[in-house]
Design an enzyme around this catalytic site. Structure first.
Site, PDB file in Angstrom:
ATOM      1  CG  HIS A   1      20.897  28.910 -14.968  1.00 16.53           C
ATOM      2  ND1 HIS A   1      19.530  28.802 -14.776  1.00 16.53           N
ATOM      3  CD2 HIS A   1      21.124  28.580 -16.267  1.00 16.53           C
ATOM      4  CE1 HIS A   1      18.952  28.428 -15.902  1.00 16.53           C
ATOM      5  NE2 HIS A   1      19.897  28.296 -16.824  1.00 16.53           N
TER       6      HIS A   1
ATOM      7  CB  CYS B   1      18.984  31.092 -18.582  1.00 11.51           C
ATOM      8  SG  CYS B   1      19.720  29.900 -19.746  1.00 11.51           S
TER       9      CYS B   1
ATOM     10  CD  GLU C   1      19.046  29.741 -11.338  1.00 18.09           C
ATOM     11  OE1 GLU C   1      18.528  29.034 -12.226  1.00 18.09           O
ATOM     12  OE2 GLU C   1      19.493  30.897 -11.566  1.00 18.09           O
TER      13      GLU C   1
END
Length: 239
Positions: free
Chosen positions: A213, A118, A215
């Site tokens: 993202h 990002c 994660e």
């Protein structure tokens, strides 16, 4: 010489993010997203938060096997030559910007494996002379709080990490790449043309960057977890 013993997990530097409000700690703090730390740990790495401050970065980086540049607030527009600032720009911090930009340049120059996420992708793009679109156009244009498909370039490190030419990307950004930095290649795009992945062919070490993202969904999506596994594997290979 190896930075770490062969019996230990590869050590991954993760720059902290400044936070003005952390009630549990009573004061402002430097924080790292738990989901990022857990994704690196699951992949077999040892994540280590790094304090963003001025200093001899090459020396500080000597102890690490790789770097993860995480998401965060916006870069100051003057960093990429803009003479005005859009009203949507937020959480700008000159110390954070200077540190992240230096870290990106040094990691690439040293050939340290680098995963940029990002804001991290935007940092690398700016570090290599690229520019950003400061605002993508409000609720209809920005990519906040949404999951959307991205198309990945065949043969890229990103495709190898994800194990697929398409992926579902969890996004939270209102800015995107405008001019691509020197030497960088676009490796993924959203349906609206937004740059979602960048790589640097001929880089000294393993490097890939994503605008989304991973994660967010890595705990349940093997493709997204694959990005962290590829980073850790690259770190273990170059130790």
């Amino acid at each position: 010489m190896s930075r770490t013993s062969s019996s230990t997990r590869p050590l991954i530097a993760v720059p902290a993010r400044f936070s003005a409000t952390t009630s549990a700690l009573r004061y402002a703090a430097e924080v790292t997203a738990r989901a990022l730390i857990e994704a690196v740990w699951r992949a077999g790495g040892e994540p280590a938060t790094v304090h963003p401050c001025a200093g001899e970065l090459p020396g500080r980086l000597n102890r690490f096997d790789g770097v993860l540049l995480p998401g965060g607030g916006d870069l100051a527009p003057y960093r990429y030559g803009a003479t005005d600032t859009h009203t949507s720009v937020y959480d700008v911090d000159d110390t954070q910007d200077a540190f992240d930009l230096d870290l990106a340049r040094h990691a690439l120059a040293l050939g340290l494996p680098l995963l940029a996420i990002c804001r991290g992708l935007q940092v690398v793009n700016v570090a290599l002379g690229g520019t950003l679109e400061q605002d993508m156009g409000g609720p209809e244009g920005e990519h906040r709080h949404i999951v959307h498909p991205v198309t990945v370039r065949r043969g890229s490190l990103l495709e190898q990490a994800l194990g697929a030419e398409k992926a579902e990307a969890s996004c939270y950004h209102h800015q995107r790449v405008d001019r691509v930095g020197a030497g960088l290649t676009v490796t993924a795009r959203a349906a609206d043309g937004t740059v979602e992945g960048l790589e640097l062919p001929g880089a000294a070490g393993w490097f890939t960057a994503v605008q989304w993202h991973p994660e967010d969904t890595a705990h349940e999506d093997p493709a997204q977890q694959g990005l962290f596994e590829s980073l850790v594997r690259a770190c273990a290979t170059t130790r």
